[in-house]
Design an enzyme around this catalytic site. Structure first.
Site, short mmCIF file in Angstrom:
data_model
loop_
_atom_site.label_atom_id
_atom_site.label_comp_id
_atom_site.label_asym_id
_atom_site.label_seq_id
_atom_site.Cartn_x
_atom_site.Cartn_y
_atom_site.Cartn_z
N HIS A 57 7.99 -15.69 -17.28
CA HIS A 57 6.75 -14.54 -17.50
C HIS A 57 5.33 -15.40 -17.97
O HIS A 57 4.34 -14.76 -18.49
CB HIS A 57 6.87 -13.74 -18.82
N SER B 216 -18.08 -28.65 -7.42
CA SER B 216 -18.76 -27.44 -7.50
C SER B 216 -20.29 -28.05 -7.10
O SER B 216 -20.73 -29.02 -7.73
CB SER B 216 -18.82 -26.71 -8.82
#
Length: 431
Positions: free
Chosen positions: A141, A262
């Site tokens: 999970h 970036s």
């Protein structure tokens, strides 16, 4: 498929020129079969083999007039061959050439994919060997669960790649099928023996019962298996993306010296290859849906499948091939950070060892529910606190210290307990 995602060896297979080459292969194989059975003079077949050729641009010019690609091709071939060309395409229908030639393209594409899959297999195997005992936290999970090793995670990938390989090997046999049975597939104007001989020459098996086309369940199977393989690649890529998150940073895509992450933020090191693979897998999955919709044709044939296959078969093969190269390079050059794995594993004082503490208490005679409640209480008290220390809380609990010795508590937090049977899995996979 755009050039950006096309490797030359696979792109070549799906060019118009290569497609026409397969058509010519099929026509010549049929002529040879007819000669062997005495339906066509051997001299004529020899002349056809010596002279037969085509010009892709000329084929397009003729097609613009006749509006039929196979007729345009045959017209152009006969411009090269001359009178002996009257023996070409005898008793055949267009789909005999189209579907049999397409099978040749699909088989050779699958061979290239299997070669790339073998390279991926070796890359995963190597990293699994290197990290068979590199301890890290296992997650369920998305939440910390219990210790595993990075090699164990990779072993699961290797097993999945093996299954994909086995499926593709089976698929190669299923798709290596030709059809030389004439209009609506009844052999009314072509001897079934011609189909058998021609297919043997081409390395194919005759379809056991075709209509005017080879049934498209085979082609749907083909694209679905590629979709399944690319779904596996996506699974690996998504795992790498998750493990590369700044707050996890257990692995990282290789980042070259001059690479930029970036245009705005100089610090960025983004998992761009993994993200690219995730996007590509979506395309192949979408193509699988289109392939399934191609199965239901009208009666003995229509051509609603044709326009679809002109897009989805080249694109699926080219993308799968490219994705295999990308994921192989990514895994080969993957940066692995064992110290970060160790740090993450011991967050909040090793709460991931809670089950081991609970089971040890039960082994010493404590009621399971009581042991669960005690351990959960300590774990939740340590959870999400900067100074949270599950091990310290366990070691200070009076019930625990009355039940377990210091050595027994220490043993509960030894990750080697969780690794003791992993060698059996590695042996199964030859790691």
């Amino acid at each position: 498929m755009i050039e950006r995602y096309t490797l030359p060896e696979m792109g070549e297979i799906w060019t118009d020129n290569y497609k026409l080459k397969t058509w010519l292969q099929v026509e010549i194989a049929v002529c040879e079969a007819q000669a062997e059975l005495g339906y066509t003079p051997q001299a004529a077949v020899d002349e056809i083999k010596a002279k037969a050729n085509f010009d892709p641009q000329r084929v397009l010019e003729i097609e613009a007039e006749v509006r039929h690609d196979v007729i345009a091709f045959l017209t152009n071939v006969n411009e090269y061959v001359g009178d002996a060309g009257r023996y070409i395409h005898l008793g055949l229908t267009s789909s005999d050439v189209l579907d049999t030639g397409l099978a040749l393209q699909m088989v050779i594409s699958l061979n290239l994919i299997l070669e790339k899959l073998e390279e991926l297999t070796q890359a995963i195997r190597y990293q699994a060997q290197q990290h068979r005992y590199t301890v890290m936290v296992g997650r369920s999970h998305g939440i910390h669960a219990e210790p595993i090793t990075f090699g164990f995670k990779l072993a699961g990938w290797l097993a999945e790649v093996f299954r994909n390989r086995d499926r593709l090997v089976r698929l190669r046999k299923e798709i290596a099928v030709g059809k030389i049975s004439g209009a609506v597939g009844t052999y009314a104007n072509v001897d079934p023996k011609i189909e058998a001989i021609a297919c043997q020459k081409l390395g194919l098996e005759p379809d056991c019962a075709s209509t005017q086309v080879i049934s498209r369940d085979r082609h749907a199977d083909y694209v679905q298996q590629l979709a399944l393989l690319t779904a596996s690649i996506e699974r690996f890529a998504v795992e790498i993306r998750n493990l590369q998150r700044t707050d996890v940073l257990e692995v990282e895509e290789f980042f070259s010296k001059k690479q930029k992450g970036s245009s705005a933020m100089p610090h960025k090191r983004n998992p761009i290859r993994s993200e690219r693979l995730t996007g590509m897998a979506r395309i192949v999955r979408g193509n699988a849906v289109a392939a399934l919709e191609n199965v239901a044709l009208w009666h003995e044939r229509d051509i609603s499948h044709s326009s679809v296959e002109r897009v989805i078969l080249p694109d699926s093969c080219i993308l799968t091939h490219f994705m295999l190269k990308e994921i192989t390079g990514l895994i080969k050059n993957l940066l692995v950070y064992p110290e970060n794995m160790k740090r993450n594993m011991n967050v909040y004082g090793g709460v991931i060892f809670s089950q081991r503490v609970m089971l040890t208490l039960v082994e010493k005679g404590m009621n399971r529910e009581a042991a669960y409640g005690l351990v959960q209480g300590c774990a939740h008290e340590a959870w999400n606190k900067i100074d949270g220390d599950f091990r310290k809380l366990i070691s200070q609990d009076e019930t625990v210290t009355k039940t377990l010795s210091t050595e027994e508590i220490d043993a509960c937090f030894d990750p080697n307990h969780h690794l003791k049977n992993l060698d059996e899995i590695y042996q199964r996979l030859g790691i």
